[in-house]
Design an enzyme around this catalytic site. Structure first.
Site, PDB file in Angstrom:
ATOM      1  N   TYR A  90       0.811  -1.220   0.000  1.00 23.21           N
ATOM      2  CA  TYR A  90       0.000   0.000   0.000  1.00 23.21           C
ATOM      3  C   TYR A  90       0.845   1.272   0.000  1.00 23.21           C
ATOM      4  O   TYR A  90       1.979   1.255   0.440  1.00 23.21           O
ATOM      5  CB  TYR A  90      -1.059  -0.045   1.098  1.00 23.21           C
ATOM      6  CG  TYR A  90      -0.778   0.552   2.435  1.00 23.21           C
ATOM      7  CD1 TYR A  90      -1.117   1.876   2.718  1.00 23.21           C
ATOM      8  CD2 TYR A  90      -0.253  -0.216   3.473  1.00 23.21           C
ATOM      9  CE1 TYR A  90      -0.925   2.417   3.978  1.00 23.21           C
ATOM     10  CE2 TYR A  90      -0.060   0.308   4.735  1.00 23.21           C
ATOM     11  CZ  TYR A  90      -0.403   1.632   4.978  1.00 23.21           C
ATOM     12  OH  TYR A  90      -0.205   2.151   6.223  1.00 23.21           O
ATOM     13  N   TYR A 105      -3.275  -2.059  -2.473  1.00 25.24           N
ATOM     14  CA  TYR A 105      -3.195  -3.061  -3.545  1.00 25.24           C
ATOM     15  C   TYR A 105      -3.138  -4.410  -2.826  1.00 25.24           C
ATOM     16  O   TYR A 105      -2.068  -4.942  -2.568  1.00 25.24           O
ATOM     17  CB  TYR A 105      -1.960  -2.806  -4.413  1.00 25.24           C
ATOM     18  CG  TYR A 105      -2.048  -1.473  -5.119  1.00 25.24           C
ATOM     19  CD1 TYR A 105      -2.472  -1.396  -6.443  1.00 25.24           C
ATOM     20  CD2 TYR A 105      -1.763  -0.289  -4.439  1.00 25.24           C
ATOM     21  CE1 TYR A 105      -2.599  -0.167  -7.077  1.00 25.24           C
ATOM     22  CE2 TYR A 105      -1.899   0.942  -5.060  1.00 25.24           C
ATOM     23  CZ  TYR A 105      -2.320   0.996  -6.383  1.00 25.24           C
ATOM     24  OH  TYR A 105      -2.457   2.209  -7.002  1.00 25.24           O
ATOM     25  N   ARG A 106      -4.315  -4.887  -2.432  1.00 25.81           N
ATOM     26  CA  ARG A 106      -4.349  -6.080  -1.561  1.00 25.81           C
ATOM     27  C   ARG A 106      -5.494  -7.024  -1.923  1.00 25.81           C
ATOM     28  O   ARG A 106      -5.953  -7.795  -1.096  1.00 25.81           O
ATOM     29  CB  ARG A 106      -4.451  -5.647  -0.099  1.00 25.81           C
ATOM     30  CG  ARG A 106      -5.759  -4.983   0.241  1.00 25.81           C
ATOM     31  CD  ARG A 106      -5.777  -4.373   1.620  1.00 25.81           C
ATOM     32  NE  ARG A 106      -5.201  -5.156   2.690  1.00 25.81           N
ATOM     33  CZ  ARG A 106      -5.176  -4.758   3.957  1.00 25.81           C
ATOM     34  NH1 ARG A 106      -5.689  -3.596   4.300  1.00 25.81           N
ATOM     35  NH2 ARG A 106      -4.642  -5.503   4.882  1.00 25.81           N
ATOM     36  N   ASN A 166     -11.419  -1.010  13.702  1.00 18.08           N
ATOM     37  CA  ASN A 166     -10.513  -0.529  12.647  1.00 18.08           C
ATOM     38  C   ASN A 166     -11.235  -0.397  11.301  1.00 18.08           C
ATOM     39  O   ASN A 166     -10.771  -0.923  10.280  1.00 18.08           O
ATOM     40  CB  ASN A 166      -9.367  -1.528  12.480  1.00 18.08           C
ATOM     41  CG  ASN A 166      -8.102  -1.045  13.154  1.00 18.08           C
ATOM     42  OD1 ASN A 166      -7.822   0.139  13.183  1.00 18.08           O
ATOM     43  ND2 ASN A 166      -7.331  -1.977  13.692  1.00 18.08           N
ATOM     44  N   LYS A 222     -11.221   5.888  21.781  1.00 14.05           N
ATOM     45  CA  LYS A 222     -10.028   6.683  21.464  1.00 14.05           C
ATOM     46  C   LYS A 222     -10.464   7.970  20.800  1.00 14.05           C
ATOM     47  O   LYS A 222     -11.263   7.951  19.871  1.00 14.05           O
ATOM     48  CB  LYS A 222      -9.110   5.893  20.522  1.00 14.05           C
ATOM     49  CG  LYS A 222      -8.560   4.634  21.145  1.00 14.05           C
ATOM     50  CD  LYS A 222      -7.793   3.802  20.126  1.00 14.05           C
ATOM     51  CE  LYS A 222      -8.690   2.797  19.453  1.00 14.05           C
ATOM     52  NZ  LYS A 222      -7.954   1.931  18.504  1.00 14.05           N
ATOM     53  N   GLY A 251      -1.468   4.615  12.775  1.00 13.61           N
ATOM     54  CA  GLY A 251      -0.790   3.698  13.693  1.00 13.61           C
ATOM     55  C   GLY A 251      -0.924   4.099  15.150  1.00 13.61           C
ATOM     56  O   GLY A 251      -0.609   3.312  16.041  1.00 13.61           O
ATOM     57  N   ASP A 254      -3.305   1.688  16.833  1.00 17.28           N
ATOM     58  CA  ASP A 254      -2.719   0.359  17.083  1.00 17.28           C
ATOM     59  C   ASP A 254      -1.785   0.415  18.292  1.00 17.28           C
ATOM     60  O   ASP A 254      -1.737  -0.519  19.109  1.00 17.28           O
ATOM     61  CB  ASP A 254      -1.916  -0.126  15.867  1.00 17.28           C
ATOM     62  CG  ASP A 254      -2.761  -0.191  14.600  1.00 17.28           C
ATOM     63  OD1 ASP A 254      -3.967  -0.460  14.706  1.00 17.28           O
ATOM     64  OD2 ASP A 254      -2.213   0.046  13.502  1.00 17.28           O
TER      65      ASP A 254
HETATM   66  P1  ATP Z   1      -5.898   4.969  13.693  1.00 16.04           P
HETATM   67  O1  ATP Z   1      -6.817   3.828  13.378  1.00 16.04           O
HETATM   68  O2  ATP Z   1      -5.724   5.950  12.566  1.00 16.04           O
HETATM   69  O3  ATP Z   1      -4.561   4.556  14.210  1.00 16.04           O
HETATM   70  P2  ATP Z   1      -7.741   5.632  15.948  1.00 16.04           P
HETATM   71  O4  ATP Z   1      -8.973   6.387  15.563  1.00 16.04           O
HETATM   72  O5  ATP Z   1      -7.853   4.212  16.314  1.00 16.04           O
HETATM   73  O6  ATP Z   1      -6.604   5.857  14.836  1.00 16.04           O
HETATM   74  P3  ATP Z   1      -6.836   7.932  17.464  1.00 16.04           P
HETATM   75  O7  ATP Z   1      -7.922   8.337  18.371  1.00 16.04           O
HETATM   76  O8  ATP Z   1      -6.532   8.760  16.272  1.00 16.04           O
HETATM   77  O9  ATP Z   1      -7.026   6.383  17.119  1.00 16.04           O
HETATM   78  O10 ATP Z   1      -5.481   7.830  18.276  1.00 16.04           O
HETATM   79  C1  ATP Z   1      -5.292   6.853  19.283  1.00 16.04           C
HETATM   80  C2  ATP Z   1      -4.694   7.473  20.505  1.00 16.04           C
HETATM   81  O11 ATP Z   1      -3.417   8.048  20.188  1.00 16.04           O
HETATM   82  C3  ATP Z   1      -5.525   8.619  21.086  1.00 16.04           C
HETATM   83  O12 ATP Z   1      -6.538   8.125  21.950  1.00 16.04           O
HETATM   84  C4  ATP Z   1      -4.437   9.406  21.800  1.00 16.04           C
HETATM   85  O13 ATP Z   1      -4.118   8.805  23.018  1.00 16.04           O
HETATM   86  C5  ATP Z   1      -3.228   9.263  20.867  1.00 16.04           C
HETATM   87  N1  ATP Z   1      -3.199  10.367  19.901  1.00 16.04           N
HETATM   88  C6  ATP Z   1      -3.589  10.346  18.610  1.00 16.04           C
HETATM   89  N2  ATP Z   1      -3.446  11.573  18.027  1.00 16.04           N
HETATM   90  C7  ATP Z   1      -2.936  12.374  18.987  1.00 16.04           C
HETATM   91  C8  ATP Z   1      -2.552  13.764  19.033  1.00 16.04           C
HETATM   92  N3  ATP Z   1      -2.672  14.562  17.968  1.00 16.04           N
HETATM   93  N4  ATP Z   1      -2.078  14.249  20.209  1.00 16.04           N
HETATM   94  C9  ATP Z   1      -1.948  13.451  21.295  1.00 16.04           C
HETATM   95  N5  ATP Z   1      -2.294  12.160  21.318  1.00 16.04           N
HETATM   96  C10 ATP Z   1      -2.775  11.612  20.192  1.00 16.04           C
END
Ligand code: ATP
Length: 312
Positions: A90, A105-106, A166, A222, A251, A254
């Site tokens: 990807y 591409y999967r 996810n 999150k 990431g 994750d």
């Molecule tokens: P993805 O699937 O893209 O990895 P997600 O929606 O599962 O994302 P997010 O809420 O974007 O997860 O991020 C996971 C955690 O990472 C958040 O709960 C927070 O603790 C931390 N985090 C992400 N973005 C930030 C940021 N800009 N500043 C501080 N902490 C962040």
């Protein structure tokens, strides 16, 4: 050491040499990614053991992924290789504000060859937690059957199950995702979800309603730069994010999952789990790449202020 198992595709990732639309990016840097592999790397860096169940192409990129996973210390004894389907790849696009977009591409995926009958009955014998991610469920139709077999094996051994939806709407429709996830929710102990994702998946249903319908012990929401909230049947725990400058947030979720599960298996209380998970998510968001920024236990403890950083 505690040990987790997870299942899913891994891909060779092409990271852009500059930000902006992909068509204007002249070169890429090769890396390795995939939500489930990232999760496995995350827990391994935190000194737990991870068993990654997968199937990759028996090709150059497959060898790269296999060696990479081994290099991270992941148990790859349940990774199959197929000569029939190429390893997935990807390309990533990164916008100025650090937000990412992925071009996959999967299809077909090597996971087509990992059918239910190829899952070893003893695969979870030495495992303390099973982690399932919705990406895996989206990749091939039969993956839900494979996941349900793993879930049944886990339940027979009283192994807790964590699930991150996810949601990837580039891989399937919201209706298909909802229908498949419905089969998983009643079996899980921890639901690790993004805030927008929860709203998309449950269309206005409350957390309490979802929790009670499926008897989920903990719903962990999150919220990016707003941190995260954990809901149990009776309590709610909020914790703010660490203040950082985000470079690449892909990431972060994750990393959060890996640290939360690590801390959960470690016997920490929910407040402590949130502190570690927010720390891991924030650290990954400050570094370009999907898993490069996944912290070691020491790096995480230093970042959240438990250990002093000695630079010289
Ligand atoms: P993805 O699937 O893209 O990895 P997600 O929606 O599962 O994302 P997010 O809420 O974007 O997860 O991020 C996971 C955690 O990472 C958040 O709960 C927070 O603790 C931390 N985090 C992400 N973005 C930030 C940021 N800009 N500043 C501080 N902490 C962040």
């Amino acid at each position: 050491n505690k040990r987790i198992a997870t299942i899913g595709d891994a891909m060779v990732v092409f990271n852009p040499s500059k930000t902006g639309p992909l068509r204007f990016v002249p070169s890429f840097e090769r890396a390795v990614g995939g939500a489930e592999l990232n999760f496995a790397i995350g827990v391994t860096r935190l000194d737990m053991e991870a068993k990654w169940i997968s199937c990759i192409g028996d090709d150059e990129f497959g060898k790269l992924i296999y060696n990479f996973a081994r290099g991270e210390g992941i148990d790859v004894s349940h990774v199959l290789r197929t000569p029939h389907i190429p390893t997935s790849i990807y390309f990533k696009e990164i916008r100025e504000d650090g937000a990412g977009k992925s071009f996959y591409y999967r299809n077909p995926s090597p996971l087509l060859e990992l059918t239910e009958d190829r899952i070893d009955e003893s695969v979870l014998d030495d495992v303390d937690l099973l982690h399932i991610s919705g990406v895996y469920l989206a990749v091939c139709e039969h993956n839900i059957e494979v996941a349900l077999k793993l879930i049944t094996l886990a339940q027979a051994k009283n192994i807790p199950i964590s699930f991150d939806p996810n949601l990837r709407l580039k891989l399937w429709t919201i209706e298909d995702a909802r229908a498949v996830y419905e089969k998983v929710y009643p079996s899980i102990n921890l639901l690790l979800t993004g805030q927008d994702e929860f709203e998309l998946l449950f269309e206005g249903r409350t957390i309490k309603d979802v929790q009670e319908s499926y008897k989920i012990d903990e719903i962990i929401v999150k919220k990016g730069e707003q941190g995260a909230t954990v809901y149990t049947a009776t309590e709610q725990y909020d914790r703010e994010a660490f203040s950082i400058r985000a470079i690449d947030t892909v990431g972060a979720g994750d990393a959060f999952d890996a640290a939360y599960v690590y801390s959960y298996l470690n016997g920490d209380d929910i407040v402590e789990r949130l502190r570690l998970a927010n720390g891991a998510g924030a650290l990954v968001a400050t570094i370009k790449g999907d898993n490069e920024g996944l912290p070691s236990l020491q790096e995480l403890r230093q970042f959240i202020g438990d250990e002093k950083l000695i630079e010289r």
